[in-house]
Structure formats: structure tokens, C-alpha cells
Design a protein around this motif. Structure first.
Motif, mmCIF file in Angstrom:
data_model
loop_
_atom_site.group_PDB
_atom_site.id
_atom_site.type_symbol
_atom_site.label_atom_id
_atom_site.label_comp_id
_atom_site.label_asym_id
_atom_site.label_seq_id
_atom_site.Cartn_x
_atom_site.Cartn_y
_atom_site.Cartn_z
ATOM 1 N N ASP A 152 57.846 42.240 58.625
ATOM 2 C CA ASP A 152 57.294 43.571 58.874
ATOM 3 C C ASP A 152 58.210 44.411 59.746
ATOM 4 N N THR A 153 59.395 43.910 60.057
ATOM 5 C CA THR A 153 60.324 44.667 60.886
ATOM 6 C C THR A 153 60.814 45.909 60.150
ATOM 7 N N ILE A 154 61.113 45.758 58.856
ATOM 8 C CA ILE A 154 61.371 46.896 57.973
ATOM 9 C C ILE A 154 60.493 46.710 56.748
ATOM 10 N N LEU A 155 59.695 47.712 56.424
ATOM 11 C CA LEU A 155 58.817 47.659 55.262
ATOM 12 C C LEU A 155 59.473 48.360 54.074
ATOM 13 N N GLY A 156 58.869 48.155 52.910
ATOM 14 C CA GLY A 156 59.405 48.769 51.703
ATOM 15 C C GLY A 156 59.142 50.255 51.612
ATOM 16 N N ARG A 157 58.145 50.728 52.342
ATOM 17 C CA ARG A 157 57.896 52.171 52.445
ATOM 18 C C ARG A 157 57.155 52.435 53.755
ATOM 19 N N GLY A 158 57.250 53.677 54.214
ATOM 20 C CA GLY A 158 56.638 54.013 55.492
ATOM 21 C C GLY A 158 57.389 53.358 56.634
ATOM 22 N N THR A 159 56.707 53.258 57.770
ATOM 23 C CA THR A 159 57.307 52.625 58.941
ATOM 24 C C THR A 159 56.342 51.607 59.515
ATOM 25 N N THR A 160 56.847 50.759 60.386
ATOM 26 C CA THR A 160 56.038 49.672 60.915
ATOM 27 C C THR A 160 55.448 50.024 62.277
ATOM 28 N N VAL A 161 54.422 49.278 62.650
ATOM 29 C CA VAL A 161 53.735 49.452 63.930
ATOM 30 C C VAL A 161 54.313 48.474 64.939
ATOM 31 N N LEU A 162 54.430 48.900 66.182
ATOM 32 C CA LEU A 162 54.829 48.002 67.255
ATOM 33 C C LEU A 162 53.568 47.454 67.902
ATOM 34 N N ASP A 163 53.349 46.147 67.783
ATOM 35 C CA ASP A 163 52.153 45.516 68.330
ATOM 36 C C ASP A 163 52.266 45.427 69.848
ATOM 37 N N ARG A 164 51.206 44.962 70.500
ATOM 38 C CA ARG A 164 51.145 45.008 71.959
ATOM 39 C C ARG A 164 52.173 44.087 72.620
ATOM 40 N N ASP A 165 52.653 43.081 71.896
ATOM 41 C CA ASP A 165 53.678 42.219 72.484
ATOM 42 C C ASP A 165 55.077 42.588 71.994
ATOM 43 N N GLY A 166 55.185 43.709 71.286
ATOM 44 C CA GLY A 166 56.489 44.176 70.852
ATOM 45 C C GLY A 166 56.930 45.341 71.714
ATOM 46 N N THR A 167 58.223 45.464 71.943
ATOM 47 C CA THR A 167 58.728 46.584 72.744
ATOM 48 C C THR A 167 59.666 47.435 71.909
ATOM 49 N N LEU A 168 59.695 48.713 72.227
ATOM 50 C CA LEU A 168 60.565 49.622 71.494
ATOM 51 C C LEU A 168 62.026 49.301 71.755
ATOM 52 N N ARG A 169 62.339 48.919 72.975
ATOM 53 C CA ARG A 169 63.727 48.571 73.276
ATOM 54 C C ARG A 169 64.186 47.414 72.390
ATOM 55 N N ASP A 170 63.334 46.382 72.283
ATOM 56 C CA ASP A 170 63.660 45.264 71.404
ATOM 57 C C ASP A 170 63.765 45.724 69.952
ATOM 58 N N TRP A 245 44.873 55.681 63.895
ATOM 59 C CA TRP A 245 45.211 56.000 65.282
ATOM 60 C C TRP A 245 45.218 54.784 66.203
ATOM 61 N N PRO A 246 44.317 53.812 66.042
ATOM 62 C CA PRO A 246 44.421 52.631 66.913
ATOM 63 C C PRO A 246 45.766 51.914 66.772
ATOM 64 N N ALA A 247 46.275 51.809 65.550
ATOM 65 C CA ALA A 247 47.595 51.205 65.359
ATOM 66 C C ALA A 247 48.681 52.091 65.945
ATOM 67 N N ALA A 248 48.534 53.408 65.755
ATOM 68 C CA ALA A 248 49.509 54.340 66.327
ATOM 69 C C ALA A 248 49.515 54.243 67.847
ATOM 70 N N ARG A 249 48.338 54.019 68.425
ATOM 71 C CA ARG A 249 48.264 53.901 69.887
ATOM 72 C C ARG A 249 49.148 52.759 70.388
ATOM 73 N N SER A 250 49.156 51.642 69.658
ATOM 74 C CA SER A 250 49.988 50.510 70.056
ATOM 75 C C SER A 250 51.457 50.904 70.080
#
Length: 267
Positions: A152-170, A245-250
């Protein structure tokens, strides 16, 4: 002979000389058309490697067992989410496959956790493990000679969600890593259609994240530096269905952490 195209539920679709896909019938806002279970096989072998058994769906797992003839030398897991891991135990029951993942919760058989940079040799294949955190902390991608399985790091379309244990820097580091490793190789994602080359998709993902960061910065300028994540979501994701929106919030929480950890600029 009919050439299958995405999406093709419950039918083995050949994508590269070594990779075919079975699409689980679990479509939804977070899974797109469903979960792609990848079946990797060397041309001169009858056994195979399965990547992501998919959800806890007996029909889908039975289809994997039929497609592989039960000859699964190894199963690999890209990350912990149940739409990828829910079918593990049923696949083990049907085929006896060992299972490896970065998270020890999902190990089955006499195996060890996956480690970054290791080369897995199974069913005549050499598969390099790339730790690509961001979507989740345990996310990994798998590099073959001609393709990258990106989970799920790169999807076939759209973009992926960063879960609560994922960081944007990573995540941004993972994008750079996949761009370097994947250029010229096919993109085999865990959701959505495959692509002939990782590079343009990875570059789009990087540009999209930078655009979102700019939008979040602008929202903070308007709302105040201490605005909470949902207030930013309402401002930045106004064009996105509220059910997401809940996923976007993450993801926004990860973006806020990233921005607030940046060193202050010097005048």
C-alpha cells in the motif's frame, strides 16, 4: 484467448513473466477495487511465492490454493492491515505455506521476521526486501528483477493513507527509495491496476505529498499554528467525501507532526 484486464475478480491474471494476480472481491473506499494477491513463479518451476493472501475470505483463499496447486513455497506479507493478512491462517491450512512478515505477529512456520535489504530465495526467485515505512511502520516492498511489489506504499490509483504508526518523514524517504530502486521496473501494487514503470507514479506521489503539505501550511496560517487535525481536514479535504475524513485525519496528523518538527527558519 481472452486477455484479462484489471479488475478481474477471482481470475488469475498474468502481468509479468514472473508475476500474476488474483483480485479479492473486497472493494471499498480504502481497498479500491479490492486486494491484489500476487503469485510469483519462476518460469521453470511449479511452486510459487504468494504475496498478501488478502482478507479473511474463504472463497478468495480457495482460489489462491487452486491457482497455485497448493504448491506455495513461501508467503510474504507487505504490512499488517487485515485486508492483507486476514486470510493467512486459511491459506496455511490449505497449503502448509510458511509465512514471513516484518511484524512477528504474522509469522507462521519455522521462519524469521523480514529484514531490510535481505534477499529471499524461494521457488527459484530472488526477492529483495525493502523496508518502506510510512503507510504503516512495518510496510515493506519486494523488488524483483523486472518489477516492484509496493503493497500500500504506492497504489495503482489515487494516493495512500498514512496510518497512526506511519510518519510522513519515513514515507517521503520510502518514496525516494522506491523511485531509485523501481525506475524501469513494473509497479505491482496491493490495490488498483499495475503500471509498466514505478517512476512516474512515484514522482506523482512525491509531488502530491508536497502539494498537501503546502495546503496544510496554508490552513495553519489561517486557523492558527495549534489547530487540530480535524480542523485542517475540513479546510484541506473539502473536496473529499466526508466518509473518508477519518482516514484523511490520520494523514494530516502525520503532516502536522512533520511540519511541527521542522527546525525554525533563521531570519
Amino acid at each position: 484467448m481472452v486477455t484479462l484486464t484489471h479488475p478481474a475478480y477471482g481470475q488469475l491474471r498474468v502481468v509479468t513473466p514472473s508475476a500474476s494476480v488474483l483480485l479479492a472481491n473486497n472493494p471499498g473506499p480504502m481497498t479500491l477495487d479490492g486486494t491484489n494477491t500476487w503469485i510469483l513463479r519462476s518460469p521453470d518451476r511449479t511452486d510459487c511465492v504468494v504475496v498478501d493472501p488478502g482478507p479473511d475470505d474463504a472463497e478468495h483463499i480457495a482460489a489462491i490454493a487452486r491457482a497455485t496447486g497448493g504448491a506455495v513455497a513461501l508467503t510474504l506479507i507487505t504490512h499488517r492491515h487485515p485486508d492483507h493478512t486476514g486470510g493467512i491462517d486459511e491459506l496455511v491450512r490449505l497449503t502448509g505455506t510458511p509465512v514471513r512478515a516484518m511484524d512477528p505477529e504474522f509469522l507462521r512456520g519455522e521462519v524469521t521476521v523480514l529484514t531490510d535489504g535481505e534477499v529471499v530465495e524461494a521457488a527459484g526467485l530472488r526477492i529483495t526486501v525493502l523496508h518502506t515505512p510510512g503507510h504503516t511502520a512495518d510496510s515493506v516492498s519486494f523488488l524483483l528483477e523486472d518489477s516492484v511489489l509496493s503493497g500500500d506504499t504506492i497504489l495503482g490509483r489515487g494516493t495512500t493513507v498514512l496510518d497512526r504508526d506511519g510518519t510522513l518523514r519515513d514515507y517521503l524517504r520510502s518514496m525516494d527509495r522506491l523511485l531509485e530502486a523501481g525506475t524501469g521496473r513494473a509497479l505491482l501494487p496491493a490495490h488498483g491496476p499495475d503500471h509498466p514503470d514505478v517512476e512516474p507514479v512515484a514522482r506523482y506521489y512525491i509531488a502530491h505529498r508536497q502539494e498537501r503539505l503546502a495546503q496544510v501550511r496554508a490552513a495553519l496560517d489561517e486557523l492558527g499554528a495549534d489547530a487540530d487535525a480535524m480542523a485542517v481536514v475540513r479546510k484541506v479535504y473539502v473536496d473529499v467525501d466526508e466518509s473518508l475524513w477519518p482516514a484523511a485525519r490520520s494523514s494530516v496528523e502525520s503532516q502536522l507532526t512533520y511540519l511541527r518538527s521542522e527546525p525554525a527558519t533563521q531570519d
